[in-house]
Design a protein around this motif. Structure first.
Motif, PDB file in Angstrom:
ATOM      1  N   GLU A  15       0.818  -1.209   0.000  1.00 32.21           N
ATOM      2  CA  GLU A  15       0.000   0.000   0.000  1.00 32.21           C
ATOM      3  C   GLU A  15       0.864   1.276   0.000  1.00 32.21           C
ATOM      4  O   GLU A  15       0.366   2.358  -0.287  1.00 32.21           O
ATOM      5  N   HIS A  16       2.127   1.132   0.306  1.00 30.83           N
ATOM      6  CA  HIS A  16       3.050   2.269   0.410  1.00 30.83           C
ATOM      7  C   HIS A  16       3.909   2.339  -0.855  1.00 30.83           C
ATOM      8  O   HIS A  16       5.089   2.001  -0.843  1.00 30.83           O
ATOM      9  N   ASN A  17       3.294   2.778  -1.953  1.00 33.69           N
ATOM     10  CA  ASN A  17       3.968   2.685  -3.245  1.00 33.69           C
ATOM     11  C   ASN A  17       3.893   3.973  -4.066  1.00 33.69           C
ATOM     12  O   ASN A  17       3.807   3.935  -5.281  1.00 33.69           O
ATOM     13  N   THR A  18       3.933   5.108  -3.382  1.00 33.86           N
ATOM     14  CA  THR A  18       3.855   6.397  -4.075  1.00 33.86           C
ATOM     15  C   THR A  18       5.037   7.284  -3.659  1.00 33.86           C
ATOM     16  O   THR A  18       5.699   7.011  -2.652  1.00 33.86           O
ATOM     17  N   PRO A  19       5.268   8.368  -4.397  1.00 31.15           N
ATOM     18  CA  PRO A  19       6.355   9.280  -4.012  1.00 31.15           C
ATOM     19  C   PRO A  19       6.136   9.939  -2.642  1.00 31.15           C
ATOM     20  O   PRO A  19       7.090  10.387  -2.023  1.00 31.15           O
ATOM     21  N   LYS A  20       4.907   9.987  -2.169  1.00 31.34           N
ATOM     22  CA  LYS A  20       4.629  10.582  -0.867  1.00 31.34           C
ATOM     23  C   LYS A  20       4.607   9.537   0.258  1.00 31.34           C
ATOM     24  O   LYS A  20       4.476   9.885   1.423  1.00 31.34           O
ATOM     25  N   ASP A  21       4.762   8.262  -0.107  1.00 34.91           N
ATOM     26  CA  ASP A  21       4.690   7.171   0.868  1.00 34.91           C
ATOM     27  C   ASP A  21       5.333   5.935   0.248  1.00 34.91           C
ATOM     28  O   ASP A  21       4.666   5.128  -0.389  1.00 34.91           O
ATOM     29  N   CYS A  22       6.632   5.803   0.416  1.00 34.54           N
ATOM     30  CA  CYS A  22       7.406   4.778  -0.294  1.00 34.54           C
ATOM     31  C   CYS A  22       8.115   3.833   0.669  1.00 34.54           C
ATOM     32  O   CYS A  22       9.049   4.237   1.367  1.00 34.54           O
ATOM     33  N   TRP A  23       7.654   2.597   0.707  1.00 36.73           N
ATOM     34  CA  TRP A  23       8.271   1.569   1.552  1.00 36.73           C
ATOM     35  C   TRP A  23       8.880   0.493   0.667  1.00 36.73           C
ATOM     36  O   TRP A  23       8.375   0.178  -0.417  1.00 36.73           O
ATOM     37  N   LEU A  24       9.972  -0.104   1.170  1.00 39.51           N
ATOM     38  CA  LEU A  24      10.645  -1.206   0.494  1.00 39.51           C
ATOM     39  C   LEU A  24      10.918  -2.326   1.488  1.00 39.51           C
ATOM     40  O   LEU A  24      11.070  -2.080   2.679  1.00 39.51           O
ATOM     41  N   ILE A  25      11.033  -3.526   0.968  1.00 46.20           N
ATOM     42  CA  ILE A  25      11.480  -4.669   1.764  1.00 46.20           C
ATOM     43  C   ILE A  25      12.877  -5.025   1.277  1.00 46.20           C
ATOM     44  O   ILE A  25      13.091  -5.215   0.076  1.00 46.20           O
ATOM     45  N   ILE A  26      13.818  -5.066   2.203  1.00 48.19           N
ATOM     46  CA  ILE A  26      15.179  -5.483   1.876  1.00 48.19           C
ATOM     47  C   ILE A  26      15.627  -6.449   2.963  1.00 48.19           C
ATOM     48  O   ILE A  26      15.646  -6.102   4.146  1.00 48.19           O
ATOM     49  N   ASN A  27      15.972  -7.665   2.546  1.00 48.17           N
ATOM     50  CA  ASN A  27      16.429  -8.708   3.473  1.00 48.17           C
ATOM     51  C   ASN A  27      15.465  -8.883   4.644  1.00 48.17           C
ATOM     52  O   ASN A  27      15.882  -8.909   5.813  1.00 48.17           O
ATOM     53  N   ASP A  28      14.181  -9.007   4.325  1.00 44.34           N
ATOM     54  CA  ASP A  28      13.110  -9.280   5.303  1.00 44.34           C
ATOM     55  C   ASP A  28      12.873  -8.153   6.300  1.00 44.34           C
ATOM     56  O   ASP A  28      12.228  -8.347   7.319  1.00 44.34           O
ATOM     57  N   LYS A  29      13.380  -6.970   6.000  1.00 42.78           N
ATOM     58  CA  LYS A  29      13.136  -5.802   6.840  1.00 42.78           C
ATOM     59  C   LYS A  29      12.391  -4.763   6.004  1.00 42.78           C
ATOM     60  O   LYS A  29      12.579  -4.669   4.796  1.00 42.78           O
ATOM     61  N   VAL A  30      11.534  -3.989   6.669  1.00 41.53           N
ATOM     62  CA  VAL A  30      10.727  -2.991   5.983  1.00 41.53           C
ATOM     63  C   VAL A  30      11.299  -1.604   6.257  1.00 41.53           C
ATOM     64  O   VAL A  30      11.588  -1.268   7.412  1.00 41.53           O
ATOM     65  N   TYR A  31      11.452  -0.826   5.189  1.00 42.57           N
ATOM     66  CA  TYR A  31      12.027   0.509   5.289  1.00 42.57           C
ATOM     67  C   TYR A  31      11.095   1.533   4.641  1.00 42.57           C
ATOM     68  O   TYR A  31      10.575   1.299   3.548  1.00 42.57           O
ATOM     69  N   ASP A  32      10.908   2.666   5.316  1.00 37.31           N
ATOM     70  CA  ASP A  32      10.175   3.789   4.760  1.00 37.31           C
ATOM     71  C   ASP A  32      11.211   4.760   4.209  1.00 37.31           C
ATOM     72  O   ASP A  32      11.847   5.500   4.956  1.00 37.31           O
ATOM     73  N   VAL A  33      11.398   4.740   2.892  1.00 47.17           N
ATOM     74  CA  VAL A  33      12.440   5.550   2.261  1.00 47.17           C
ATOM     75  C   VAL A  33      11.884   6.833   1.634  1.00 47.17           C
ATOM     76  O   VAL A  33      12.572   7.486   0.846  1.00 47.17           O
ATOM     77  N   THR A  34      10.678   7.198   2.005  1.00 45.52           N
ATOM     78  CA  THR A  34      10.029   8.381   1.432  1.00 45.52           C
ATOM     79  C   THR A  34      10.919   9.612   1.520  1.00 45.52           C
ATOM     80  O   THR A  34      11.099  10.336   0.530  1.00 45.52           O
ATOM     81  N   LYS A  35      11.494   9.865   2.681  1.00 43.93           N
ATOM     82  CA  LYS A  35      12.311  11.066   2.871  1.00 43.93           C
ATOM     83  C   LYS A  35      13.645  10.995   2.135  1.00 43.93           C
ATOM     84  O   LYS A  35      14.329  11.998   1.990  1.00 43.93           O
ATOM     85  N   TYR A  36      14.021   9.806   1.660  1.00 41.95           N
ATOM     86  CA  TYR A  36      15.304   9.632   0.982  1.00 41.95           C
ATOM     87  C   TYR A  36      15.183   9.723  -0.541  1.00 41.95           C
ATOM     88  O   TYR A  36      16.191   9.802  -1.236  1.00 41.95           O
ATOM     89  N   LEU A  37      13.968   9.729  -1.055  1.00 42.98           N
ATOM     90  CA  LEU A  37      13.776   9.683  -2.505  1.00 42.98           C
ATOM     91  C   LEU A  37      14.590  10.737  -3.244  1.00 42.98           C
ATOM     92  O   LEU A  37      15.288  10.431  -4.209  1.00 42.98           O
ATOM     93  N   LYS A  38      14.511  11.994  -2.800  1.00 44.62           N
ATOM     94  CA  LYS A  38      15.195  13.073  -3.526  1.00 44.62           C
ATOM     95  C   LYS A  38      16.713  13.029  -3.365  1.00 44.62           C
ATOM     96  O   LYS A  38      17.438  13.632  -4.153  1.00 44.62           O
ATOM     97  N   ASP A  39      17.211  12.308  -2.363  1.00 38.77           N
ATOM     98  CA  ASP A  39      18.651  12.245  -2.114  1.00 38.77           C
ATOM     99  C   ASP A  39      19.312  10.990  -2.678  1.00 38.77           C
ATOM    100  O   ASP A  39      20.547  10.894  -2.671  1.00 38.77           O
ATOM    101  N   HIS A  40      18.529  10.033  -3.151  1.00 31.53           N
ATOM    102  CA  HIS A  40      19.094   8.769  -3.632  1.00 31.53           C
ATOM    103  C   HIS A  40      19.980   9.023  -4.852  1.00 31.53           C
ATOM    104  O   HIS A  40      19.540   9.629  -5.829  1.00 31.53           O
ATOM    105  N   PRO A  41      21.246   8.588  -4.795  1.00 38.46           N
ATOM    106  CA  PRO A  41      22.189   8.860  -5.887  1.00 38.46           C
ATOM    107  C   PRO A  41      21.735   8.308  -7.245  1.00 38.46           C
ATOM    108  O   PRO A  41      22.075   8.850  -8.277  1.00 38.46           O
ATOM    109  N   GLY A  42      20.959   7.234  -7.227  1.00 36.76           N
ATOM    110  CA  GLY A  42      20.489   6.640  -8.475  1.00 36.76           C
ATOM    111  C   GLY A  42      19.186   7.237  -8.972  1.00 36.76           C
ATOM    112  O   GLY A  42      18.654   6.797  -9.987  1.00 36.76           O
ATOM    113  N   GLY A  43      18.667   8.218  -8.251  1.00 34.44           N
ATOM    114  CA  GLY A  43      17.407   8.843  -8.632  1.00 34.44           C
ATOM    115  C   GLY A  43      16.224   8.198  -7.934  1.00 34.44           C
ATOM    116  O   GLY A  43      16.278   7.034  -7.537  1.00 34.44           O
TER     117      GLY A  43
END
Length: 100
Positions: A15-43
């Protein structure tokens, strides 16, 4: 590390799949990367393409540095209930040795 021991299902994370609310699963952990979107080196599009999904393979394929891995701690919100993630199936071509 945040999260307070919260466990999320894949449906909840998806449900968290928009630029205003972006979550990812990495190695069975959940991360809210919304605030990092504009700073991510890969865009931000790289993160948004994996939003609400298991991004482990994408994350590992890039070969992130130790400092990038350490940064994940500040975005941690909980664990994924791995029983809610479908098992990956391997494609098996149909048997080509048919009787004639």
């Amino acid at each position: 590390m945040g999260g307070d021991g919260k466990v999320f299902t894949l449906a909840q994370v998806s449900e968290h799949n928009t630029p205003k609310d972006c979550w990812l699963i990495i190695n069975d952990k959940v991360y809210d990367v919304t605030k990092y979107l504009k700073d991510h080196p890969g865009g931000d599009e790289v993160l948004l393409s994996a939003a609400g999904k298991d991004a482990t393979d994408d994350f590992e394929d890039v070969g992130h540095s130790d400092s990038a891995r350490d940064m994940l701690d500040q975005y941690y919100v909980g664990e994924i209930d791995i029983s809610t993630i479908p098992t990956k199936t391997t494609y098996k071509p149909p048997n080509s040795n048919q009787d004639k």
